[in-house]
Design a protein around this motif. Structure first.
Motif, mmCIF file in Angstrom:
data_model
loop_
_atom_site.group_PDB
_atom_site.id
_atom_site.type_symbol
_atom_site.label_atom_id
_atom_site.label_comp_id
_atom_site.label_asym_id
_atom_site.label_seq_id
_atom_site.Cartn_x
_atom_site.Cartn_y
_atom_site.Cartn_z
ATOM 1 N N UNK A 1 0.712 37.277 -8.947
ATOM 2 C CA UNK A 1 1.330 38.940 -9.310
ATOM 3 C C UNK A 1 1.124 39.553 -7.756
ATOM 4 N N UNK A 2 0.298 39.461 -7.174
ATOM 5 C CA UNK A 2 0.066 40.190 -5.615
ATOM 6 C C UNK A 2 1.376 39.822 -5.325
ATOM 7 N N UNK B 1 16.002 37.864 -0.935
ATOM 8 C CA UNK B 1 14.759 36.852 -1.640
ATOM 9 C C UNK B 1 13.261 37.911 -2.164
ATOM 10 N N UNK B 2 12.879 39.043 -1.333
ATOM 11 C CA UNK B 2 12.002 39.168 -1.469
ATOM 12 C C UNK B 2 11.938 40.544 -2.196
ATOM 13 N N UNK B 3 13.168 40.854 -2.527
ATOM 14 C CA UNK B 3 13.609 41.644 -3.714
ATOM 15 C C UNK B 3 13.229 41.340 -4.755
ATOM 16 N N UNK B 4 13.792 39.903 -4.777
ATOM 17 C CA UNK B 4 13.908 39.285 -6.483
ATOM 18 C C UNK B 4 12.226 39.175 -6.316
ATOM 19 N N UNK C 1 9.705 40.650 -5.819
ATOM 20 C CA UNK C 1 8.876 41.772 -6.229
ATOM 21 C C UNK C 1 9.404 42.500 -8.247
ATOM 22 N N UNK C 2 10.850 41.844 -7.846
ATOM 23 C CA UNK C 2 11.881 42.256 -9.296
ATOM 24 C C UNK C 2 10.426 41.307 -10.019
ATOM 25 N N UNK C 3 10.567 39.863 -10.317
ATOM 26 C CA UNK C 3 10.029 39.202 -11.028
ATOM 27 C C UNK C 3 8.676 38.884 -11.235
ATOM 28 N N UNK C 4 8.194 39.939 -10.178
ATOM 29 C CA UNK C 4 6.585 39.981 -10.200
ATOM 30 C C UNK C 4 6.086 41.117 -10.687
ATOM 31 N N UNK C 5 6.988 42.369 -10.610
ATOM 32 C CA UNK C 5 6.432 43.559 -11.767
ATOM 33 C C UNK C 5 7.133 43.561 -13.033
ATOM 34 N N UNK C 6 8.259 42.755 -13.373
ATOM 35 C CA UNK C 6 8.738 42.505 -15.043
ATOM 36 C C UNK C 6 7.550 42.089 -15.239
ATOM 37 N N UNK C 7 6.969 42.536 -16.527
ATOM 38 C CA UNK C 7 5.647 41.747 -17.709
ATOM 39 C C UNK C 7 6.595 40.721 -18.207
ATOM 40 N N UNK D 1 11.943 48.022 -7.436
ATOM 41 C CA UNK D 1 11.585 46.927 -6.795
ATOM 42 C C UNK D 1 12.096 47.569 -5.181
ATOM 43 N N UNK D 2 12.935 47.791 -5.819
ATOM 44 C CA UNK D 2 13.391 48.699 -4.196
ATOM 45 C C UNK D 2 12.912 49.375 -3.482
ATOM 46 N N UNK D 3 12.418 50.362 -3.958
ATOM 47 C CA UNK D 3 11.525 51.164 -2.965
ATOM 48 C C UNK D 3 10.438 50.335 -2.779
ATOM 49 N N UNK D 4 9.339 50.269 -4.012
ATOM 50 C CA UNK D 4 7.911 49.896 -3.362
ATOM 51 C C UNK D 4 8.188 47.959 -2.574
ATOM 52 N N UNK D 5 7.617 47.780 -1.244
ATOM 53 C CA UNK D 5 7.256 46.654 -0.346
ATOM 54 C C UNK D 5 6.495 45.950 -0.998
#
Length: 145
Positions: free
Chosen positions: A5-6, A30-33, A35-41, A137-141
């Protein structure tokens, strides 16, 4: 090896030559997706849903206990999953926080622990999911590595 999840900040340290602006857009998306997938529990939302199905209707307030237990498990899993043992990096606090809030919002949207206390408004949960899940995820990279 970094935890599953890192979130890794992949912004280049030095300018790179790219083939086109389209390549930059595709990589950014791709990077946004990622991050999005890693932050959805998702793993804990599914776990919560299955477990809550076993709780009899007459024990409706037990749903809050089940949700709290799942939140604790989520935090433990995300702490473990955002560590990088190879580089001896600690867990990532912000993604753990974001996933925890996302889990609470999803549980609120489903309603079970909030219904007995008349605190459930499904439309609020729906809007909160849209805003929280897709904007963060848009703001946190990720943390700089």
């Amino acid at each position: 090896m970094p935890g599953v999840f890192r979130i890794i900040n992949r912004s280049p340290k030095q300018p790179q030559v790219t083939l086109s602006a389209q390549d930059d857009n595709e990589n950014g998306f791709k990077e946004y997706l990622e991050r999005l997938l890693k932050m959805i529990p998702g793993e804990m939302i599914g776990f919560y849903m299955i477990g809550s199905g076993f709780i009899p209707k007459e024990y409706d307030k037990l749903q809050a206990v089940w949700a709290a237990l799942c939140l604790i498990l989520l935090i433990l899993i995300r702490v473990w999953g955002t560590k990088d043992k190879d580089k001896d990096l600690p867990y990532q606090k912000f993604p753990v926080f974001v996933s925890s809030i996302a889990f609470i919002i999803w549980v609120y949207w489903m309603g079970a622990p909030f219904v007995p206390w008349n605190l459930h408004l499904p439309w609020v949960g729906s809007l909160a999911i849209l805003i929280w899940t897709f904007i963060i995820p848009y703001f946190y990279s990720g943390d700089p590595e």
